[in-house]
Write a protein that holds these residues in place. Structure first.
Motif, PDB file in Angstrom:
ATOM      1  N   PRO A 335     -14.289   3.115  15.864  1.00  0.00           N
ATOM      2  CA  PRO A 335     -13.754   2.479  14.651  1.00  0.00           C
ATOM      3  C   PRO A 335     -12.640   1.481  14.946  1.00  0.00           C
ATOM      4  O   PRO A 335     -11.883   1.667  15.896  1.00  0.00           O
ATOM      5  CB  PRO A 335     -13.199   3.649  13.836  1.00  0.00           C
ATOM      6  N   TYR A 336     -12.581   0.469  14.123  1.00  0.00           N
ATOM      7  CA  TYR A 336     -11.411  -0.413  14.106  1.00  0.00           C
ATOM      8  C   TYR A 336     -10.395   0.285  13.220  1.00  0.00           C
ATOM      9  O   TYR A 336     -10.683   0.581  12.063  1.00  0.00           O
ATOM     10  CB  TYR A 336     -11.776  -1.780  13.532  1.00  0.00           C
ATOM     11  N   LYS A 337      -9.196   0.546  13.778  1.00  0.00           N
ATOM     12  CA  LYS A 337      -8.234   1.376  13.076  1.00  0.00           C
ATOM     13  C   LYS A 337      -7.071   0.570  12.540  1.00  0.00           C
ATOM     14  O   LYS A 337      -6.367  -0.063  13.311  1.00  0.00           O
ATOM     15  CB  LYS A 337      -7.694   2.456  14.012  1.00  0.00           C
ATOM     16  N   ASN A 338      -6.897   0.626  11.245  1.00  0.00           N
ATOM     17  CA  ASN A 338      -5.652   0.150  10.670  1.00  0.00           C
ATOM     18  C   ASN A 338      -4.755   1.364  10.445  1.00  0.00           C
ATOM     19  O   ASN A 338      -5.233   2.418  10.007  1.00  0.00           O
ATOM     20  CB  ASN A 338      -5.905  -0.573   9.341  1.00  0.00           C
ATOM     21  N   ASP A 339      -3.480   1.183  10.752  1.00  0.00           N
ATOM     22  CA  ASP A 339      -2.504   2.283  10.654  1.00  0.00           C
ATOM     23  C   ASP A 339      -1.278   1.693   9.971  1.00  0.00           C
ATOM     24  O   ASP A 339      -0.364   1.226  10.641  1.00  0.00           O
ATOM     25  CB  ASP A 339      -2.191   2.782  12.078  1.00  0.00           C
ATOM     26  N   VAL A 340      -1.314   1.665   8.649  1.00  0.00           N
ATOM     27  CA  VAL A 340      -0.303   0.882   7.932  1.00  0.00           C
ATOM     28  C   VAL A 340       0.645   1.797   7.159  1.00  0.00           C
ATOM     29  O   VAL A 340       0.317   2.948   6.875  1.00  0.00           O
ATOM     30  CB  VAL A 340      -0.975  -0.118   6.959  1.00  0.00           C
ATOM     31  N   SER A 341       1.808   1.252   6.833  1.00  0.00           N
ATOM     32  CA  SER A 341       2.733   2.040   6.017  1.00  0.00           C
ATOM     33  C   SER A 341       3.468   1.149   5.028  1.00  0.00           C
ATOM     34  O   SER A 341       3.675  -0.041   5.269  1.00  0.00           O
ATOM     35  CB  SER A 341       3.759   2.765   6.897  1.00  0.00           C
ATOM     36  N   VAL A 342       3.812   1.769   3.908  1.00  0.00           N
ATOM     37  CA  VAL A 342       4.743   1.161   2.949  1.00  0.00           C
ATOM     38  C   VAL A 342       5.720   2.264   2.542  1.00  0.00           C
ATOM     39  O   VAL A 342       5.484   3.442   2.859  1.00  0.00           O
ATOM     40  CB  VAL A 342       4.021   0.610   1.688  1.00  0.00           C
ATOM     41  N   ARG A 343       6.778   1.892   1.854  1.00  0.00           N
ATOM     42  CA  ARG A 343       7.658   2.941   1.329  1.00  0.00           C
ATOM     43  C   ARG A 343       6.830   3.857   0.445  1.00  0.00           C
ATOM     44  O   ARG A 343       5.915   3.391  -0.248  1.00  0.00           O
ATOM     45  CB  ARG A 343       8.791   2.321   0.491  1.00  0.00           C
ATOM     46  N   VAL A 344       7.175   5.137   0.408  1.00  0.00           N
ATOM     47  CA  VAL A 344       6.392   6.076  -0.400  1.00  0.00           C
ATOM     48  C   VAL A 344       6.370   5.601  -1.857  1.00  0.00           C
ATOM     49  O   VAL A 344       5.340   5.669  -2.534  1.00  0.00           O
ATOM     50  CB  VAL A 344       6.960   7.510  -0.282  1.00  0.00           C
ATOM     51  N   GLY A 345       7.497   5.058  -2.312  1.00  0.00           N
ATOM     52  CA  GLY A 345       7.591   4.579  -3.689  1.00  0.00           C
ATOM     53  C   GLY A 345       6.696   3.385  -3.968  1.00  0.00           C
ATOM     54  O   GLY A 345       6.380   3.098  -5.129  1.00  0.00           O
ATOM     55  N   ALA A 346       6.292   2.665  -2.931  1.00  0.00           N
ATOM     56  CA  ALA A 346       5.434   1.482  -3.121  1.00  0.00           C
ATOM     57  C   ALA A 346       3.961   1.828  -2.902  1.00  0.00           C
ATOM     58  O   ALA A 346       3.084   0.963  -3.021  1.00  0.00           O
ATOM     59  CB  ALA A 346       5.862   0.377  -2.161  1.00  0.00           C
ATOM     60  N   MET A 347       3.688   3.096  -2.577  1.00  0.00           N
ATOM     61  CA  MET A 347       2.333   3.483  -2.144  1.00  0.00           C
ATOM     62  C   MET A 347       1.294   3.294  -3.251  1.00  0.00           C
ATOM     63  O   MET A 347       0.200   2.781  -2.998  1.00  0.00           O
ATOM     64  CB  MET A 347       2.354   4.949  -1.690  1.00  0.00           C
ATOM     65  N   ALA A 348       1.623   3.704  -4.482  1.00  0.00           N
ATOM     66  CA  ALA A 348       0.624   3.640  -5.567  1.00  0.00           C
ATOM     67  C   ALA A 348       0.176   2.192  -5.780  1.00  0.00           C
ATOM     68  O   ALA A 348      -1.026   1.900  -5.841  1.00  0.00           O
ATOM     69  CB  ALA A 348       1.200   4.244  -6.840  1.00  0.00           C
ATOM     70  N   ALA A 349       1.147   1.291  -5.856  1.00  0.00           N
ATOM     71  CA  ALA A 349       0.825  -0.125  -6.081  1.00  0.00           C
ATOM     72  C   ALA A 349       0.056  -0.686  -4.885  1.00  0.00           C
ATOM     73  O   ALA A 349      -0.940  -1.415  -5.048  1.00  0.00           O
ATOM     74  CB  ALA A 349       2.115  -0.921  -6.289  1.00  0.00           C
ATOM     75  N   PHE A 350       0.484  -0.332  -3.682  1.00  0.00           N
ATOM     76  CA  PHE A 350      -0.184  -0.836  -2.470  1.00  0.00           C
ATOM     77  C   PHE A 350      -1.631  -0.335  -2.393  1.00  0.00           C
ATOM     78  O   PHE A 350      -2.549  -1.100  -2.100  1.00  0.00           O
ATOM     79  CB  PHE A 350       0.595  -0.411  -1.227  1.00  0.00           C
ATOM     80  N   LEU A 351      -1.816   0.962  -2.698  1.00  0.00           N
ATOM     81  CA  LEU A 351      -3.159   1.552  -2.630  1.00  0.00           C
ATOM     82  C   LEU A 351      -4.139   0.815  -3.544  1.00  0.00           C
ATOM     83  O   LEU A 351      -5.268   0.513  -3.145  1.00  0.00           O
ATOM     84  CB  LEU A 351      -3.113   3.016  -3.082  1.00  0.00           C
ATOM     85  N   ALA A 352      -3.685   0.539  -4.763  1.00  0.00           N
ATOM     86  CA  ALA A 352      -4.569  -0.124  -5.735  1.00  0.00           C
ATOM     87  C   ALA A 352      -4.995  -1.491  -5.191  1.00  0.00           C
ATOM     88  O   ALA A 352      -6.182  -1.842  -5.205  1.00  0.00           O
ATOM     89  CB  ALA A 352      -3.849  -0.267  -7.071  1.00  0.00           C
ATOM     90  N   ARG A 353      -4.040  -2.248  -4.673  1.00  0.00           N
ATOM     91  CA  ARG A 353      -4.353  -3.592  -4.152  1.00  0.00           C
ATOM     92  C   ARG A 353      -5.210  -3.496  -2.887  1.00  0.00           C
ATOM     93  O   ARG A 353      -6.150  -4.277  -2.702  1.00  0.00           O
ATOM     94  CB  ARG A 353      -3.054  -4.350  -3.851  1.00  0.00           C
ATOM     95  N   ALA A 354      -4.875  -2.547  -2.009  1.00  0.00           N
ATOM     96  CA  ALA A 354      -5.611  -2.423  -0.737  1.00  0.00           C
ATOM     97  C   ALA A 354      -7.060  -2.028  -1.005  1.00  0.00           C
ATOM     98  O   ALA A 354      -7.978  -2.535  -0.356  1.00  0.00           O
ATOM     99  CB  ALA A 354      -4.941  -1.390   0.162  1.00  0.00           C
TER     100      ALA A 354
END
Ligand code: MLT
Ligand code: ZN
Length: 461
Positions: A335-354
């Motif tokens: 697999p091609y692996k992405n291993d990304v992080s955002v602040r926990v507080g930004a996770m919901a918004a990031f997940l939706a966009r990602a």
């Protein structure tokens, strides 16, 4: 041993174990990425700090590139030797050197496996809390080089929190004794922390003094089935408000299916879109009741469709296997692996966009999502279809990573949460670190390693 440089090494260090056997070059020249063809000059196995120093003095003088090598379980190509480098395996330096019951520290050599550290700590009634699936094969030196995270970061933090002292051999062969196990030390720059996460670009760790802690309280392990991505962070918030989490890990239905195909056991009658393995302190009735109350609140809100509470250690291990077994179960697809992080507080918004972004970008590839969602860390694994061409696959993945990097920059995130930059993420370092910051990193590396022999071509190089 025909290369004349190796003859000079033999003369400088007659006791050093060296090999140019094709099977050794193949084995020690790669890591778990399996994307580069190994082509090291040779493999060296120093037996002690003195040999590491002598080796680096020689490499500095001869301008020979070095690749430090631990368990080679890395997923970013940090331990790959594909350009005639000398691989320095720390495998023979794998002993526990000492335990201090007052300081509660364990001093070890870099080649010791993480599992062996866990066992050594447990033998003294204590606990080394950094933990992840590769525990049996990865080495402490590698976890320090990448500031490894894993499944307990939510409770204990990353490797960085657990290093009381380090001995580091720089690119000129100098030996630095950093922090010496001190709890308090306000005496200038803490070079220990510079070395942690430096991916072998500043020096080779030859000794580490690890902090230990009390063993965790008895834990309850719970597998939850979720209807959608959108509710994930709500379930997390509900549990975090009611229990002391030891882990909160997420994965998708196709991840579970791959593990089941490799012998994992799905405890549910039906497949669900998303899953969480949560583990929390359950040392008494009140803590157990709080966990159940969190589950019921989530079920009532419609955020959780089903759940299983482990009734035994064996069942807890089975539930954990569904999450921890994903890496191995999908490995054959490289697999091609992405291993990304955002602040926990930004996770919901990031997940939706990602999710929207990757749904459009990868329509033809199977994508397995999982990760340490309670730390804001997501693993996005793109599986290479059987029979497809490597270069084309990697090109498409790289394009999408470019888009993801843009999204991460918007959300203040990181292109590498815990795997390191290595070779795989190097083109996107600039999405996470500013140009001035990268220039300073280069400058620091030039101080530690003026001949640029330590893991060249990786990280920012
Ligand atoms: C994990 O969380 O399982 C590891 O980071 C390994 C991986 O991403 O495959
Ligand atoms: Zn991980």
């Amino acid at each position: 041993m025909t290369d004349p440089r190796l003859e000079t090494l033999r003369q400088a260090l007659p006791t050093l174990r060296l090999s140019v056997e094709p099977s050794d070059l193949e084995h020690y020249g790669r890591d778990w990425t399996r994307r580069w063809t190994p082509a090291p000059l040779a493999i060296a196995w120093p037996a002690d700090t003195g040999e590491v120093q002598a080796l680096l003095r020689w490499a500095h003088a001869q301008r020979v590139a070095i690749v430090p090598s631990g368990g080679r379980t890395g997923l970013s190509g940090g331990a790959v030797a594909a350009h005639g480098e000398l691989v320095v395996s720390l495998e023979r330096m794998s002993r526990v050197l000492g335990f201090d019951p007052v300081d509660r520290t364990l001093t070890v050599q870099p080649g010791i496996a993480l599992q062996a550290v866990h066992d050594a700590a447990a033998a003294h009634g204590l606990h080394y809390p950094v933990d992840f699936g590769a525990r049996g094969s990865c080495t402490i030196g590698g976890t320090i080089a990448t500031n490894a995270g894993g499944i307990r970061v939510i409770r204990y933090g990353n490797t960085r929190e657990w290093i009381a002292g380090l001995k580091l051999v720089t690119g000129t062969g100098a030996l630095l004794d950093l922090n010496r196990g001190l709890v308090k030390n306000s005496s200038g720059y803490d070079l220990r922390h510079l070395a942690i996460g430096s991916e072998g670009s500043l020096g080779l760790v030859v000794e580490a003094t690890l902090k230990l802690t009390e063993p965790p309280l008895p834990a309850q392990t719970l597998l939850l089935a979720l209807p959608s991505f959108e509710v994930l962070m709500q379930v997390f918030a509900e549990f975090r408000a009611r229990v002391r989490l030891q882990a909160f890990e997420f994965f998708t239905a196709n991840g579970l299916a791959h593990v089941v195909a490799h012998g994992g056991v799905d405890p549910f009658d039906a497949r669900h879109p998303y899953y969480v393995v949560a583990e929390y302190d359950a040392g008494d009735d009140a803590q157990q009741a709080a966990g159940l109350a969190a589950f019921e609140a989530c079920a009532e809100a419609g955020w959780v469709l089903d759940g299983v509470i482990a009734q035994s250690q064996a069942q807890a291990r089975q539930l954990w296997r569904l999450r921890e077994g994903i890496t191995e179960a999908v490995a054959r697809y490289r697999p091609y692996k992405n291993d990304v992080s955002v602040r926990v507080g930004a996770m919901a918004a990031f997940l939706a966009r990602a999710q929207a972004l990757l749904g459009d970008a990868y329509p033809d590839f199977e994508v397995v999502w999982f990760g340490h969602i309670g730390d804001g860390n997501l693993h996005i694994n793109v599986l290479q279809p059987d029979g497809s061409d490597d270069a084309g696959f990697m090109r498409q993945c790289a394009q999408v990573t470019g888009l993801l990097a843009g999204l991460l920059a918007e959300h203040g995130g990181s292109i590498s949460a815990e795997h390191g930059i290595g070779l795989v993420k190097k083109p996107w370092l600039g999405s996470t670190r500013g140009a001035e910051e990268i220039a300073l990193m280069r400058g620091m590396r030039a101080v530690f390693d003026p001949a640029r022999i330590l893991n060249p071509g990786k990280l920012f190089d």
